[in-house]
Design a protein around this motif. Structure first.
Motif, PDB file in Angstrom:
ATOM      1  N   PRO A 145       0.802  -1.222   0.000  1.00  0.00           N
ATOM      2  CA  PRO A 145       0.000   0.000   0.000  1.00  0.00           C
ATOM      3  C   PRO A 145       0.837   1.276   0.000  1.00  0.00           C
ATOM      4  CG  PRO A 145      -0.873  -1.584   1.578  1.00  0.00           C
ATOM      5  CD  PRO A 145       0.447  -2.129   1.103  1.00  0.00           C
ATOM      6  N   GLU A 146       1.967   1.255   0.711  1.00  0.00           N
ATOM      7  CA  GLU A 146       2.796   2.456   0.764  1.00  0.00           C
ATOM      8  C   GLU A 146       3.420   2.778  -0.594  1.00  0.00           C
ATOM      9  OE1 GLU A 146       5.193  -0.958   2.732  1.00  0.00           O
ATOM     10  OE2 GLU A 146       3.110  -0.262   2.568  1.00  0.00           O
ATOM     11  N   ALA A 147       3.785   1.739  -1.344  1.00  0.00           N
ATOM     12  CA  ALA A 147       4.341   1.958  -2.685  1.00  0.00           C
ATOM     13  C   ALA A 147       3.268   2.490  -3.623  1.00  0.00           C
ATOM     14  CB  ALA A 147       4.935   0.660  -3.232  1.00  0.00           C
ATOM     15  N   ALA A 148       2.063   1.946  -3.525  1.00  0.00           N
ATOM     16  CA  ALA A 148       0.956   2.423  -4.357  1.00  0.00           C
ATOM     17  C   ALA A 148       0.619   3.866  -4.032  1.00  0.00           C
ATOM     18  CB  ALA A 148      -0.260   1.523  -4.156  1.00  0.00           C
ATOM     19  N   GLN A 149       0.626   4.204  -2.741  1.00  0.00           N
ATOM     20  CA  GLN A 149       0.316   5.576  -2.336  1.00  0.00           C
ATOM     21  C   GLN A 149       1.389   6.546  -2.826  1.00  0.00           C
ATOM     22  OE1 GLN A 149      -2.426   6.649  -1.078  1.00  0.00           O
ATOM     23  NE2 GLN A 149      -1.756   8.771  -0.852  1.00  0.00           N
ATOM     24  N   ALA A 150       2.656   6.140  -2.743  1.00  0.00           N
ATOM     25  CA  ALA A 150       3.743   6.994  -3.227  1.00  0.00           C
ATOM     26  C   ALA A 150       3.620   7.226  -4.729  1.00  0.00           C
ATOM     27  CB  ALA A 150       5.090   6.356  -2.888  1.00  0.00           C
ATOM     28  N   ALA A 151       3.225   6.187  -5.468  1.00  0.00           N
ATOM     29  CA  ALA A 151       3.049   6.318  -6.917  1.00  0.00           C
ATOM     30  C   ALA A 151       1.904   7.276  -7.238  1.00  0.00           C
ATOM     31  CB  ALA A 151       2.788   4.948  -7.536  1.00  0.00           C
ATOM     32  N   ARG A 152       0.845   7.231  -6.447  1.00  0.00           N
ATOM     33  CA  ARG A 152      -0.268   8.166  -6.647  1.00  0.00           C
ATOM     34  C   ARG A 152       0.209   9.608  -6.474  1.00  0.00           C
ATOM     35  NH1 ARG A 152      -3.400   4.224  -3.747  1.00  0.00           N
ATOM     36  NH2 ARG A 152      -5.001   3.288  -5.094  1.00  0.00           N
ATOM     37  N   LYS A 153       0.995   9.844  -5.431  1.00  0.00           N
ATOM     38  CA  LYS A 153       1.484  11.201  -5.163  1.00  0.00           C
ATOM     39  C   LYS A 153       2.386  11.694  -6.289  1.00  0.00           C
ATOM     40  CE  LYS A 153       1.242  10.966  -0.112  1.00  0.00           C
ATOM     41  NZ  LYS A 153       2.012  11.025   1.153  1.00  0.00           N
ATOM     42  N   LEU A 154       3.133  10.768  -6.893  1.00  0.00           N
ATOM     43  CA  LEU A 154       4.026  11.137  -7.997  1.00  0.00           C
ATOM     44  C   LEU A 154       3.288  11.247  -9.338  1.00  0.00           C
ATOM     45  CD1 LEU A 154       7.135   8.849  -7.310  1.00  0.00           C
ATOM     46  CD2 LEU A 154       7.090  11.345  -7.211  1.00  0.00           C
ATOM     47  N   ASN A 155       2.021  10.801  -9.355  1.00  0.00           N
ATOM     48  CA  ASN A 155       1.284  10.696 -10.623  1.00  0.00           C
ATOM     49  C   ASN A 155       2.011   9.776 -11.600  1.00  0.00           C
ATOM     50  OD1 ASN A 155      -0.880  12.464  -9.901  1.00  0.00           O
ATOM     51  ND2 ASN A 155       0.484  14.205 -10.268  1.00  0.00           N
ATOM     52  N   ASN A 180      -6.524  -3.730  -6.773  1.00  0.00           N
ATOM     53  CA  ASN A 180      -6.830  -5.097  -7.166  1.00  0.00           C
ATOM     54  C   ASN A 180      -6.010  -5.493  -8.380  1.00  0.00           C
ATOM     55  OD1 ASN A 180      -8.538  -7.123  -8.927  1.00  0.00           O
ATOM     56  ND2 ASN A 180      -9.226  -7.392  -6.807  1.00  0.00           N
ATOM     57  N   LEU A 181      -5.262  -6.574  -8.259  1.00  0.00           N
ATOM     58  CA  LEU A 181      -4.367  -7.018  -9.328  1.00  0.00           C
ATOM     59  C   LEU A 181      -5.126  -7.323 -10.613  1.00  0.00           C
ATOM     60  CD1 LEU A 181      -1.546  -7.976 -10.310  1.00  0.00           C
ATOM     61  CD2 LEU A 181      -2.086 -10.212  -9.317  1.00  0.00           C
ATOM     62  N   HIS A 182      -6.228  -8.018 -10.517  1.00  0.00           N
ATOM     63  CA  HIS A 182      -6.982  -8.422 -11.708  1.00  0.00           C
ATOM     64  C   HIS A 182      -7.611  -7.213 -12.401  1.00  0.00           C
ATOM     65  CE1 HIS A 182      -6.371 -12.574 -10.544  1.00  0.00           C
ATOM     66  NE2 HIS A 182      -6.835 -12.285  -9.334  1.00  0.00           N
ATOM     67  N   ALA A 183      -8.086  -6.261 -11.609  1.00  0.00           N
ATOM     68  CA  ALA A 183      -8.649  -5.047 -12.200  1.00  0.00           C
ATOM     69  C   ALA A 183      -7.574  -4.260 -12.943  1.00  0.00           C
ATOM     70  CB  ALA A 183      -9.287  -4.182 -11.117  1.00  0.00           C
ATOM     71  N   ALA A 184      -6.339  -4.289 -12.429  1.00  0.00           N
ATOM     72  CA  ALA A 184      -5.241  -3.576 -13.082  1.00  0.00           C
ATOM     73  C   ALA A 184      -4.903  -4.184 -14.437  1.00  0.00           C
ATOM     74  CB  ALA A 184      -4.010  -3.585 -12.186  1.00  0.00           C
ATOM     75  N   CYS A 185      -5.049  -5.500 -14.563  1.00  0.00           N
ATOM     76  CA  CYS A 185      -4.659  -6.188 -15.796  1.00  0.00           C
ATOM     77  C   CYS A 185      -5.796  -6.327 -16.801  1.00  0.00           C
ATOM     78  CB  CYS A 185      -4.113  -7.572 -15.468  1.00  0.00           C
ATOM     79  SG  CYS A 185      -2.594  -7.550 -14.491  1.00  0.00           S
ATOM     80  N   GLU A 186      -6.981  -5.948 -16.413  1.00  0.00           N
ATOM     81  CA  GLU A 186      -8.136  -6.114 -17.291  1.00  0.00           C
ATOM     82  C   GLU A 186      -7.969  -5.302 -18.568  1.00  0.00           C
ATOM     83  OE1 GLU A 186     -13.035  -5.771 -17.052  1.00  0.00           O
ATOM     84  OE2 GLU A 186     -11.764  -4.906 -15.485  1.00  0.00           O
ATOM     85  N   ASN A 187      -8.132  -5.950 -19.712  1.00  0.00           N
ATOM     86  CA  ASN A 187      -8.047  -5.321 -21.039  1.00  0.00           C
ATOM     87  C   ASN A 187      -6.678  -4.696 -21.328  1.00  0.00           C
ATOM     88  OD1 ASN A 187     -10.753  -5.935 -21.712  1.00  0.00           O
ATOM     89  ND2 ASN A 187     -11.458  -4.146 -20.544  1.00  0.00           N
ATOM     90  N   ALA A 188      -5.653  -5.149 -20.638  1.00  0.00           N
ATOM     91  CA  ALA A 188      -4.325  -4.572 -20.861  1.00  0.00           C
ATOM     92  C   ALA A 188      -3.745  -5.019 -22.191  1.00  0.00           C
ATOM     93  CB  ALA A 188      -3.384  -4.954 -19.728  1.00  0.00           C
ATOM     94  N   SER A 189      -3.194  -4.077 -22.948  1.00  0.00           N
ATOM     95  CA  SER A 189      -2.467  -4.404 -24.171  1.00  0.00           C
ATOM     96  C   SER A 189      -1.039  -4.823 -23.860  1.00  0.00           C
ATOM     97  CB  SER A 189      -2.446  -3.191 -25.103  1.00  0.00           C
ATOM     98  OG  SER A 189      -3.737  -2.791 -25.454  1.00  0.00           O
ATOM     99  N   MET A 190      -0.533  -4.326 -22.737  1.00  0.00           N
ATOM    100  CA  MET A 190       0.823  -4.657 -22.305  1.00  0.00           C
ATOM    101  C   MET A 190       0.845  -4.692 -20.790  1.00  0.00           C
ATOM    102  SD  MET A 190       4.395  -2.637 -23.090  1.00  0.00           S
ATOM    103  CE  MET A 190       5.981  -3.304 -22.599  1.00  0.00           C
ATOM    104  N   VAL A 191       1.514  -5.700 -20.234  1.00  0.00           N
ATOM    105  CA  VAL A 191       1.696  -5.808 -18.793  1.00  0.00           C
ATOM    106  C   VAL A 191       3.193  -5.854 -18.516  1.00  0.00           C
ATOM    107  CG1 VAL A 191       1.310  -7.192 -16.729  1.00  0.00           C
ATOM    108  CG2 VAL A 191      -0.497  -7.003 -18.451  1.00  0.00           C
ATOM    109  N   VAL A 192       3.666  -4.900 -17.730  1.00  0.00           N
ATOM    110  CA  VAL A 192       5.079  -4.829 -17.353  1.00  0.00           C
ATOM    111  C   VAL A 192       5.218  -5.295 -15.910  1.00  0.00           C
ATOM    112  CG1 VAL A 192       7.100  -3.347 -17.115  1.00  0.00           C
ATOM    113  CG2 VAL A 192       5.427  -2.881 -18.918  1.00  0.00           C
TER     114      VAL A 192
END
Length: 340
Positions: A38-48, A56-68
């Motif tokens: 959660p802390e890494a996700a929150q830091a990424a939000r602050k950095l935009n 949610n992992l599955h929601a993040a990958c839904e309809n993805a053209s590329m997954v890194v």
């Protein structure tokens, strides 16, 4: 055609910087991020670092053209298993790590038959200051791109275009060749730093000695990786690392002899370092040669120009519009060829 989705799993230094770089390049894609911490996700939000950060992992990958996957090697296998059902047949999976053959083996094991699967390793030299997430982190850096046993050639091209989109220079290498070289220039220094701390901290005088440990100690012992990541990477590449350790043992023995030598030509020339003359102490010659070699490397690393200038001009100045067209032009097809 709907906007392609690029999902970045792992929002640490590499993942967050990739997200920032993609958005800074005005890429015509939606950048989605996810991190299990959660802390890494929150830091990424602050950095935009992403336009959307999903818990949610599955929601993040839904309809993805590329997954890194920008995460420690120890997390790659489990993550691939979890997202396997979320991936479309043409979703490009790009595992970014520092040892490539083990990553390719994980792709083959957990995504068997998935053609658009590639591994990569950005070479971050960090000269000039500490590394922090930023949009220009990969500017002109070498970014190794490697194929697995079943990788489609078109997937390599897409991965290379992705690398160029974040400002880096793609370098195609065989995973075995990469890991053999990386064992010497990346993992051996990490191992030596760890062993130095282990040795000194176990000595009786460490309580006083640590007060005298300054910049040299800090620079030579910094690994920049978690203990779990280092354990997995070192173990996974031990076939290449063990010969490097033996090579270093021989080198260290030579330096020991040069250090105790009285100097002058009476010590003979058969064990003298390259560049030593008859009047120069072998230790002095070894130091001078090492500093010259490092100085040359540092200059090239600061310039991030490893090719002849004429060739670099041709290879690193693609038309901006063409690059985006190559990167996104083949994306967006659903299963069965239906357009999104």
């Amino acid at each position: 055609m709907a906007t392609p989705v690029i999902t970045i799993l792992g929002l640490g230094l590499t993942g967050a910087s990739l997200g920032l770089a993609l958005q800074g390049a005005a890429a015509q894609a939606e950048v989605v991020g996810h991190d299990k911490l959660p802390e890494a996700a929150q830091a990424a939000r602050k950095l935009n670092a992403a336009q959307r950060v999903e818990w949610n992992l599955h929601a993040a990958c839904e309809n993805a053209s590329m997954v890194v996957l920008a995460m420690p090697l120890s997390e790659v296998g489990e993550t691939l298993t979890l997202i396997r059902e979320d991936l479309r047949p043409n979703t490009l999976v790009f595992v970014v790590t520092d040892v490539l053959r083990p990553a390719a083996e994980l792709l083959a094991e957990h995504l068997p038959g998935h053609g658009p699967a590639v591994t990569g390793h950005p070479i971050l030299n960090g000269i000039g200051g500490p590394l922090t997430p930023r949009a220009d982190l990969f500017e002109k850096t070498v970014f190794v791109v490697a194929a697995g046993a079943t990788t489609d050639p078109s997937a390599l091209e897409l991965a290379a275009n992705f690398v160029e989109s974040v400002g880096a220079q793609p370098l195609f290498m065989d995973p075995l060749e990469h890991d053999g070289i990386s064992a010497g220039v990346e993992q051996l220094p990490q191992l030596l730093g760890l062993s130095l701390v282990h040795m000194l901290a176990a000595a009786p005088g460490w309580t006083e000695a640590r007060r005298l440990a300054g910049r040299s100690f800090a620079q030579s012992t910094a690994t920049g990786r978690s203990a779990e990541h280092l354990y997995m990477a070192l173990r996974a590449n031990r076939t290449n690392l063990l010969p490097r350790i033996e090579q270093f043992e021989r080198e260290l023995a030579a330096w020991k002899q040069w250090l105790i030598a009285e100097g002058g030509a009476e010590n003979g020339t058969e064990d003298r370092p390259v560049g030593a003359d008859e009047a120069q102490h072998p230790l002095q010659a070894a130091i001078a040669d090492s500093q010259a070699q490092r100085g040359e490397w540092e200059t090239l690393a600061e310039l991030q120009d490893w090719t002849p200038s004429a060739q670099a001009t041709v290879e690193t100045t693609p038309a901006p519009g063409l690059l985006r067209q190559m990167f996104f032009g083949n994306w967006g097809a659903k299963k069965g060829g239906e357009q999104r």
